[in-house]
Enzyme design. Structure first.
Site, PDB file in Angstrom:
ATOM      1  N   SER A   1      19.623  14.518 -44.048  1.00  0.00           N
ATOM      2  CA  SER A   1      19.563  13.106 -44.433  1.00  0.00           C
ATOM      3  C   SER A   1      20.971  12.538 -44.388  1.00  0.00           C
ATOM      4  O   SER A   1      21.924  13.194 -44.809  1.00  0.00           O
ATOM      5  CB  SER A   1      18.972  12.956 -45.845  1.00  0.00           C
ATOM      6  OG  SER A   1      19.171  11.634 -46.323  1.00  0.00           O
TER       7      SER A   1
ATOM      8  N   ARG B   1      -1.552   6.943 -13.697  1.00  0.00           N
ATOM      9  CA  ARG B   1      -0.113   7.147 -13.514  1.00  0.00           C
ATOM     10  C   ARG B   1       0.608   7.250 -14.856  1.00  0.00           C
ATOM     11  O   ARG B   1       1.619   7.939 -14.980  1.00  0.00           O
ATOM     12  CB  ARG B   1       0.501   5.985 -12.721  1.00  0.00           C
ATOM     13  CG  ARG B   1       0.117   5.933 -11.250  1.00  0.00           C
ATOM     14  CD  ARG B   1       0.638   4.640 -10.641  1.00  0.00           C
ATOM     15  NE  ARG B   1       0.032   4.369  -9.353  1.00  0.00           N
ATOM     16  CZ  ARG B   1       0.634   4.528  -8.184  1.00  0.00           C
ATOM     17  NH1 ARG B   1       1.877   4.985  -8.143  1.00  0.00           N
ATOM     18  NH2 ARG B   1       0.025   4.249  -7.048  1.00  0.00           N
TER      19      ARG B   1
ATOM     20  N   HIS C   1      -9.204  21.612 -50.554  1.00  0.00           N
ATOM     21  CA  HIS C   1      -9.054  20.237 -51.037  1.00  0.00           C
ATOM     22  C   HIS C   1      -7.604  19.960 -51.468  1.00  0.00           C
ATOM     23  O   HIS C   1      -7.357  19.053 -52.258  1.00  0.00           O
ATOM     24  CB  HIS C   1     -10.002  19.945 -52.216  1.00  0.00           C
ATOM     25  CG  HIS C   1     -11.398  20.416 -51.982  1.00  0.00           C
ATOM     26  ND1 HIS C   1     -12.337  19.690 -51.296  1.00  0.00           N
ATOM     27  CD2 HIS C   1     -12.011  21.591 -52.324  1.00  0.00           C
ATOM     28  CE1 HIS C   1     -13.471  20.366 -51.238  1.00  0.00           C
ATOM     29  NE2 HIS C   1     -13.292  21.531 -51.843  1.00  0.00           N
TER      30      HIS C   1
ATOM     31  N   HIS D   1       0.867  -1.183   0.000  1.00  0.00           N
ATOM     32  CA  HIS D   1       0.000   0.000   0.000  1.00  0.00           C
ATOM     33  C   HIS D   1       0.896   1.224   0.000  1.00  0.00           C
ATOM     34  O   HIS D   1       1.614   1.494   0.964  1.00  0.00           O
ATOM     35  CB  HIS D   1      -0.895   0.001   1.245  1.00  0.00           C
ATOM     36  CG  HIS D   1      -2.060   0.940   1.141  1.00  0.00           C
ATOM     37  ND1 HIS D   1      -1.923   2.304   1.209  1.00  0.00           N
ATOM     38  CD2 HIS D   1      -3.400   0.691   0.973  1.00  0.00           C
ATOM     39  CE1 HIS D   1      -3.109   2.872   1.099  1.00  0.00           C
ATOM     40  NE2 HIS D   1      -4.028   1.914   0.953  1.00  0.00           N
TER      41      HIS D   1
ATOM     42  N   ARG E   1     -16.000   3.993  -6.453  1.00  0.00           N
ATOM     43  CA  ARG E   1     -14.741   3.975  -7.202  1.00  0.00           C
ATOM     44  C   ARG E   1     -14.252   2.550  -7.362  1.00  0.00           C
ATOM     45  O   ARG E   1     -14.609   1.657  -6.602  1.00  0.00           O
ATOM     46  CB  ARG E   1     -13.636   4.840  -6.572  1.00  0.00           C
ATOM     47  CG  ARG E   1     -12.813   4.314  -5.430  1.00  0.00           C
ATOM     48  CD  ARG E   1     -11.533   3.478  -5.732  1.00  0.00           C
ATOM     49  NE  ARG E   1     -10.586   4.074  -6.607  1.00  0.00           N
ATOM     50  CZ  ARG E   1      -9.468   4.671  -6.216  1.00  0.00           C
ATOM     51  NH1 ARG E   1      -9.175   4.776  -4.932  1.00  0.00           N
ATOM     52  NH2 ARG E   1      -8.621   5.131  -7.097  1.00  0.00           N
TER      53      ARG E   1
END
Length: 476
Positions: A282, A331, A152, A79, A322
């Protein structure tokens, strides 16, 4: 850095140290301890058996966290909150009996998350304001520079470079307004008890409901909130998490659209992001100037957008008061959503403050299409000289189709004007004068001015101090 273990690149490569520290274990658990101090102080002031000496003992150890001891306790107790209660209590044994008095685990976990998310949202708001300011300066600088518009992804009526930038800015300004709304809407969970009924606090105050309400208000205020959520189960409603991550996803969506446009414009050689003197585009093609920052914005934005579904699913599956299946998911999702957007905005700060524009290429691309777009103006000019509108329309239509085929099939320049010069119906029409690009952008320059005055200037006023600070550099 441990090179034999996975490290989250959001921490090591992309996001700022400031945002990473905000979601660190040190910040999280020291905030838990500050909340225990706030609770103890409020309980002391309301007459519960909590002494000033116990409070001072706790205050002296708020930031002194032995994480190895905490890990050992958690391994034993299974815990995390109780592990840190004992770790804290070892350092202040006199206060151990009253640490966490009347509270449930979510007193520290949920209230801490709310505090950290509020601070993270404030940081994101400042970063957004910096990007909006830089793009606003860019829009003003290029308010009159005509460029080819696209619908477009096909050539359309011209706009200006500055007006196009306002489209990007407006999305970000709407995101900023949403973030400000989320900050304003945040409340504390405060002291709600195990299932939100405040039963433990009612017992501490021997059935005095007014004192329980007073304690709740006092704790929320000392956390820096204007109030607490009206009701909760064991946790504050996970609707709040979903709304916040939705808002961060909105920033990601705007950033992705902006960066995608820049990538398209770079391919047309009209605009480029900053490119450093020694930067390599590159490894094989030495001439390349790849839009790597914009591509990274899109990559990180896509990641943040993908997180949007998790808080929604978590909210939907919080059975009754809950379930704990929210914990591991939160988390992961909440810190990474903030870290991802932090990284995106750092990149956009760098990009927007150094955008490179190539006016001659922009003009060349525009001029190649402008004769088609000028056809209506040319037709009206010929009508003014006595021509028949329907006949003129047919002449232009036929020549436009032929010129378009030359461009597409033969790779030739647009020959529409040359074709019309040979038509008696257009004799005397000043074809060259009809080709001024500024005649086709409508109110675009004025719209930029109005947008800056109405939308950007108020943001600059609200974030003046943030705009004066130097922003953190990129991690590359």
């Amino acid at each position: 850095m441990a090179h034999d273990l996975y490290e989250n690149p959001l921490n090591t490569r992309y996001a700022s140290a400031e945002m990473s520290r905000l979601f660190s274990d040190q910040r999280k658990f020291s905030t838990w301890r500050r909340l225990w101090v706030i609770l103890a102080e409020a309980e002391h002031e309301m007459g519960l058996p909590v002494s000033r000496e116990q409070i001072e003992e706790m205050k002296a150890q708020v930031d002194n966290i032995d994480f190895q001891v905490a890990a050992a306790y958690e391994k034993k107790l299974r815990h995390d909150v109780m592990a840190h209660v004992h770790t804290f209590g070892d350092l202040c044994p006199g206060a151990m009996p009253i640490i966490h008095l009347g509270a449930t685990s979510c007193y520290v976990t949920d209230n801490t998350d709310l505090i950290l998310m509020r601070e993270a949202l404030e940081l994101i708001a400042r970063r957004l304001a910096v990007v909006i300011d830089a793009l606003g300066k860019f829009a003003t600088t290029h308010r009159e520079l005509p460029c080819l518009g696209f619908t477009h992804l096909q050539p359309a009526q011209p706009t200006t470079v500055g007006k196009r930038a306002t489209l990007w800015i407006y999305d970000l300004a709407l995101d900023l307004a949403e973030i400000e709304h989320r900050i304003e809407s945040l409340r504390a969970r405060s002291v709600k008890g195990t299932t939100g009924t405040q039963a433990s606090f009612l017992a501490l105050f021997h059935g005095d409901h007014a004192k329980v309400r007073q304690l709740e208000a006092m704790v929320a205020e000392r956390m820096g909130f204007s109030g607490s959520y009206a009701v909760t189960g064991q946790t504050y409603t996970r609707k709040v998490d979903a709304q916040i991550v939705d808002t961060l996803s909105g920033v990601a969506q705007s950033a992705h659209k902006l960066a995608s446009d820049l990538r398209l414009l770079a391919s047309r050689k009209e605009m480029e992001e900053p490119f450093e003197a020694n930067q390599i585009g590159s490894s094989a093609m030495a001439y390349k100037r790849n839009p790597m920052r914009s591509e990274r914005v899109c990559a990180l934005a896509r990641f943040v957008m993908s997180l949007q579904s998790s808080p929604a699913a978590t909210l939907a599956t919080q059975w009754m008061e809950r379930t704990l299946d929210d914990s591991a998911n939160r988390r992961l999702v909440i810190p990474q959503a903030f870290l991802g957007i932090d990284a995106v905005l750092l990149l956009l700060t760098n990009i927007s403050s150094g955008l490179v524009v190539y006016p001659k290429t922009i003009a060349a691309n525009l001029n190649a299409e402008l004769p088609f777009m000028a056809s209506e103006n040319l037709m009206m000019a010929a009508v003014e000289r006595g021509g028949d509108r329907q006949e003129l329309h047919e002449v232009i239509r036929a020549h436009s189709q032929a010129a378009a085929l030359d461009v597409k099939q033969e790779g030739k320049p647009n020959t529409l004007l040359e074709r019309l010069r040979g038509e008696p119906a257009f004799a005397g029409v000043d074809l060259a004068a009809a080709m001024n690009p500024r005649d086709f952008v409508g109110r675009a320059p004025e719209q930029v001015d109005e947008f800056v005055a109405d939308i950007i200037e108020p943001i600059r006023a609200r974030y003046r101090s943030a705009l004066g600070q130097e922003t953190e550099g990129l991690k590359v």
